[in-house]
Design an enzyme around this catalytic site. Structure first.
Site, short mmCIF file in Angstrom:
data_model
loop_
_atom_site.label_atom_id
_atom_site.label_comp_id
_atom_site.label_asym_id
_atom_site.label_seq_id
_atom_site.Cartn_x
_atom_site.Cartn_y
_atom_site.Cartn_z
CG ASP A 1 46.94 42.20 36.00
OD1 ASP A 1 46.04 42.72 35.31
OD2 ASP A 1 47.63 42.85 36.80
CD GLU B 1 44.28 43.03 32.02
OE1 GLU B 1 44.13 41.87 32.46
OE2 GLU B 1 44.57 43.99 32.76
CG ASP C 1 43.04 43.60 36.90
OD1 ASP C 1 43.12 43.33 35.68
OD2 ASP C 1 44.02 44.00 37.56
CG HIS D 1 46.40 47.74 40.48
ND1 HIS D 1 47.64 47.25 40.17
CD2 HIS D 1 45.78 47.92 39.30
CE1 HIS D 1 47.76 47.15 38.85
NE2 HIS D 1 46.65 47.55 38.31
CG ASP E 1 50.23 44.37 38.70
OD1 ASP E 1 49.97 44.78 37.56
OD2 ASP E 1 50.82 45.06 39.56
#
Length: 146
Positions: A10, A48, A70, A125, A135
């Site tokens: 992440d 990322e 993600d 998330h 994250d």
């Protein structure tokens, strides 16, 4: 026989552009390694990509790698042929604009030739504890350097 490694990544940015952080989990068997880093002036997309690059670069031998991210930007570029089209079009998008983050995409191209890499999209998330930990690592890297 190649080792099978699972990687979650992440990236985060405080402001976009702004201060950025990235985090990754590398998992092999029952072993987990956490890596993270910081960039004082970057974008969310660069973080990322950097998370994936740094995680793959941490591997010491050719492996079978499953990367979970993600980032639609990263996963779609790899799985929907964007990266192949960009390289065939001399790093131009379908709209004839220069591709952003060419330096990082070139690194990813090199790394995916060293390993058997499959990219998987995960919801960010959400309820994925591995993505959430990445994250946290990315945000902590920003906090530790601010």
């Amino acid at each position: 026989m190649k080792k099978r490694i699972t990687i979650y990544t992440d990236g985060a940015c405080s402001g976009n552009p702004g201060k950025g952080g990235w985090g990754a989990l590398l998992m092999y068997g029952n072993q987990t390694r956490e890596v993270s880093g910081y960039d004082p002036a970057t974008t969310n997309n660069r973080m990322e990509l950097t998370a994936a690059i740094e995680a793959i670069e941490a591997l010491k031998e050719p492996c079978i790698v499953d990367i979970y991210s993600d980032s639609a930007y990263l996963v779609n570029a790899m799985n929907q042929g964007w990266l192949k089209r960009w390289t065939n079009n001399n790093w131009k998008t379908a709209a004839k604009k220069s591709v952003e983050n060419i330096d990082l995409w070139k690194k990813i191209l090199k790394l995916v030739t060293l390993h058997e890499v499959t990219f998987h999209k995960v919801k960010g998330h959400s309820d994925n504890p591995y993505n959430n930990r990445c994250d946290e690592l990315a945000r902590q890297a920003i906090k530790n350097n601010s």
